[in-house]
Each structure stands twice: as structure tokens, then as C-alpha cells.
Design a protein around this motif. Structure first.
Motif, mmCIF file in Angstrom:
data_model
loop_
_atom_site.group_PDB
_atom_site.id
_atom_site.type_symbol
_atom_site.label_atom_id
_atom_site.label_comp_id
_atom_site.label_asym_id
_atom_site.label_seq_id
_atom_site.Cartn_x
_atom_site.Cartn_y
_atom_site.Cartn_z
ATOM 1 N N THR A 60 -2.529 -3.114 -10.129
ATOM 2 C CA THR A 60 -1.490 -2.751 -9.163
ATOM 3 C C THR A 60 -0.215 -2.294 -9.861
ATOM 4 O O THR A 60 0.428 -1.306 -9.460
ATOM 5 C CB THR A 60 -1.177 -3.955 -8.252
ATOM 6 O OG1 THR A 60 -2.380 -4.373 -7.608
ATOM 7 C CG2 THR A 60 -0.149 -3.579 -7.205
ATOM 8 N N LYS A 61 0.165 -2.990 -10.928
ATOM 9 C CA LYS A 61 1.365 -2.605 -11.661
ATOM 10 C C LYS A 61 1.213 -1.252 -12.328
ATOM 11 O O LYS A 61 2.139 -0.425 -12.343
ATOM 12 C CB LYS A 61 1.685 -3.684 -12.711
ATOM 13 C CG LYS A 61 2.219 -4.980 -12.103
ATOM 14 C CD LYS A 61 2.658 -5.960 -13.184
ATOM 15 C CE LYS A 61 3.291 -7.201 -12.547
ATOM 16 N NZ LYS A 61 3.754 -8.173 -13.576
ATOM 17 N N ILE A 62 0.023 -1.011 -12.885
ATOM 18 C CA ILE A 62 -0.244 0.283 -13.532
ATOM 19 C C ILE A 62 -0.208 1.401 -12.495
ATOM 20 O O ILE A 62 0.339 2.476 -12.730
ATOM 21 C CB ILE A 62 -1.620 0.249 -14.245
ATOM 22 C CG1 ILE A 62 -1.551 -0.700 -15.444
ATOM 23 C CG2 ILE A 62 -2.021 1.655 -14.707
ATOM 24 C CD1 ILE A 62 -2.896 -0.959 -16.096
ATOM 25 N N ARG A 63 -0.797 1.144 -11.318
ATOM 26 C CA ARG A 63 -0.828 2.131 -10.253
ATOM 27 C C ARG A 63 0.575 2.475 -9.762
ATOM 28 O O ARG A 63 0.909 3.642 -9.511
ATOM 29 C CB ARG A 63 -1.668 1.612 -9.089
ATOM 30 C CG ARG A 63 -1.900 2.624 -7.970
ATOM 31 C CD ARG A 63 -2.864 2.037 -6.929
ATOM 32 N NE ARG A 63 -2.336 0.836 -6.318
ATOM 33 C CZ ARG A 63 -3.036 0.045 -5.527
ATOM 34 N NH1 ARG A 63 -4.315 0.307 -5.282
ATOM 35 N NH2 ARG A 63 -2.485 -1.041 -5.002
ATOM 36 N N ARG A 64 1.436 1.457 -9.649
ATOM 37 C CA ARG A 64 2.800 1.687 -9.186
ATOM 38 C C ARG A 64 3.640 2.394 -10.240
ATOM 39 O O ARG A 64 4.552 3.147 -9.923
ATOM 40 C CB ARG A 64 3.450 0.364 -8.806
ATOM 41 C CG ARG A 64 2.859 -0.243 -7.528
ATOM 42 C CD ARG A 64 3.458 -1.602 -7.249
ATOM 43 N NE ARG A 64 2.902 -2.163 -6.007
ATOM 44 C CZ ARG A 64 3.149 -3.390 -5.587
ATOM 45 N NH1 ARG A 64 3.951 -4.195 -6.312
ATOM 46 N NH2 ARG A 64 2.624 -3.817 -4.457
ATOM 47 N N VAL B 87 -3.235 -8.149 -3.030
ATOM 48 C CA VAL B 87 -2.613 -7.327 -4.069
ATOM 49 C C VAL B 87 -3.172 -5.903 -4.050
ATOM 50 O O VAL B 87 -2.448 -4.924 -4.233
ATOM 51 C CB VAL B 87 -2.832 -7.968 -5.459
ATOM 52 C CG1 VAL B 87 -2.462 -6.990 -6.575
ATOM 53 C CG2 VAL B 87 -1.999 -9.231 -5.596
ATOM 54 N N LEU B 88 -4.475 -5.785 -3.814
ATOM 55 C CA LEU B 88 -5.150 -4.493 -3.924
ATOM 56 C C LEU B 88 -5.196 -3.696 -2.628
ATOM 57 O O LEU B 88 -5.216 -2.459 -2.657
ATOM 58 C CB LEU B 88 -6.586 -4.706 -4.417
ATOM 59 C CG LEU B 88 -6.747 -5.301 -5.820
ATOM 60 C CD1 LEU B 88 -8.215 -5.640 -6.085
ATOM 61 C CD2 LEU B 88 -6.227 -4.340 -6.881
#
Length: 267
Positions: A262-266, A209-210
Motif C-alpha cells: 500500500t505504501k509503495i502504491r501510494r 489496507v488493500l
């Protein structure tokens, strides 16, 4: 806090730190090759070997190791037989392992409490022999991965291309199976046979994921494994919790945080 300085706890930390390298590392290869369930399979077969070890009064982990290696060969043979249904080989060997373990349990009811420590983990009971065996397995796994890193990369992402290029695919498949069997056999006393696959798969899930590359995945999977195992052991020791369960729950928490990050980053 006195437990942190106890000799048995220090052995547990050493054993945990070593297996936190090899377990997640081998798990990454298994997950990328879509063989994540092989961990459960070999763990159940190893337990049958452990039970036999108690019956015949031989070092249980050694017998479990032999069983796991034989099972890894059997899985590879069945994978080649059922090419279209490769996962069927895992189901067949797992069924046989569970059946054999249950049979051996009934043959030696007097050792059932000892076997329970292998089912649910008993890292605090590691002795010098256990630590030495774990260290030996760690050296073997790391050496083979470093020596054959290019071949394993190609095999992991495109087995057909590896075969066409002349790579001895069968040899490397057997090698990975044996290395996985070694890791699982020495892991069951740390997190238990019922949880050992978590140590292989969850760190891999977090790193995938990361990370943004295969090299980054390898680095992250080891870091995540070390953090979860060492922190989980310290938490379990201080608060008197089950070590194996604490480690796995901590891994799940890390996975949740990884997905959220990951969701926050995207976004």
C-alpha cells in the motif's frame, strides 16, 4: 510429504478451509464495528465451557458453544447498559470467563493435557464429528450473511442510522454476536483459544489496507484467510511446526507485505 495424503491431515485441511471462510468474515464485521477484542472474550469463555465438558463428560465443543452464546447475550446486555463505555462489557465478560476457566481447571486436573489442545490448537486431532460441526456452522454463517447483507452493511457502518430507518438493531446485534460465538467455538480446536482472535482480526486488517470498497474487503478477507490457513497447515505438516502458531505468523507476514504494498502504491 506423506503427511499431505494422511487422512487426519486431510480432515485438518477441510476444517481449516471452512473456518478460514467464516472466521475472517465475522472478524471483518467486528473490526469495522470496533469490537475486535470480542474474539478473545468469547474464546476464553468457550474454554471454560470446554473444561466443563470434560468435567461432566459431554462433547467439549458443544458445551463451549453454549457458553459462548450465553456470553454473547451478556455482552449485548452490558453494551446497552454501558452505552458510553461499550468496551467495558467485553472486559467484564472476559474476566468472568478466565476466572471460571481457572476454577474448572482446578476441579479436573486429570484432563489438563486435553484442555491444552484447546488453548493452543490441535487441528490434527479433528474427527468426523468436529468437521461436521464446523461445516454446519459455516453453512449457518454464510446463509445469514447472504440473506441479511444489506442490513448488516448499514448496521456495520452506521448503527444510529440503521435504528432511525426502522432496522431491528437489537436483533441484528444479537445475531452477529451469536454467529461470532459459533465461529469462535469451532475455531479454538484449530488455532487455539489464545490465538483465535488473530484469525478474526489480522485478515480483516489486511483486507482493509488493500481494498477500496466493502465488497472488495469481503472477498479479500476470505482469500487471505484461506491462503494463510492452508499454506500454514502445509508448512506445519511438512516441517513439523505448531499449526496454530504457523498460521498466525503467516498472517502477520501477509499483513506486513500488505502494508508495504500500500505504501509503495501510494508513493
Amino acid at each position: 510429504m506423506d503427511i499431505l495424503t494422511a487422512e487426519f491431515f486431510q480432515r485438518a485441511l477441510i476444517g481449516g478451509a471452512l473456518i478460514a471462510i467464516t472466521g475472517p468474515l465475522m472478524g471483518l464485521f467486528l473490526v469495522l464495528r470496533r469490537l475486535a477484542m470480542i474474539g478473545d472474550t468469547l474464546a476464553h469463555v468457550s474454554i471454560a465451557g470446554v473444561a466443563l465438558g470434560f468435567v461432566i463428560n459431554v462433547y467439549p465443543i458443544a458445551v463451549g458453544l453454549v457458553f459462548a452464546i450465553l456470553a454473547s447475550f451478556a455482552i449485548e446486555v452490558l453494551r446497552r447498559t454501558y452505552r458510553t463505555y461499550a468496551e467495558l462489557s467485553i472486559a467484564i465478560i472476559m474476566s468472568g470467563g478466565i476466572a471460571l476457566a481457572s476454577l474448572l481447571f482446578t476441579m479436573g486436573k486429570s484432563f489438563k493435557y486435553n484442555v491444552n489442545s484447546y488453548l493452543f490448537g490441535s487441528i490434527y486431532t479433528l474427527d468426523q464429528t468436529d468437521v461436521a460441526v464446523i461445516a454446519g456452522v459455516t453453512v449457518i454463517v454464510l446463509a445469514m450473511v447472504l440473506i441479511h447483507k444489506k442490513e448488516l452493511f448499514l448496521l456495520t457502518f452506521d448503527e444510529e442510522a440503521a435504528a432511525v430507518s426502522g432496522l431491528p438493531v437489537r436483533y441484528f446485534n444479537i445475531m452477529l454476536s451469536i454467529l461470532t460465538a459459533l465461529v469462535i467455538s469451532v475455531s479454538i480446536k484449530i488455532v487455539g483459544a489464545l490465538l483465535v482472535s488473530s484469525l478474526l482480526t489480522i485478515p480483516a486488517a489486511c483486507s482493509l489496507v488493500l481494498s477500496r470498497s466493502f465488497k472488495q474487503s469481503i472477498i479479500l478477507v476470505v482469500i487471505i484467510g484461506e491462503v494463510a490457513v492452508l499454506a500454514g497447515l502445509c508448512m506445519a505438516g511438512v516441517w513439523n511446526l505448531a499449526p496454530g502458531g504457523t498460521i498466525v505468523l503467516l498472517l502477520i507476514c501477509i499483513l506486513i507485505v500488505s502494508i508495504l504494498m500500500t505504501k509503495i502504491r501510494r508513493a
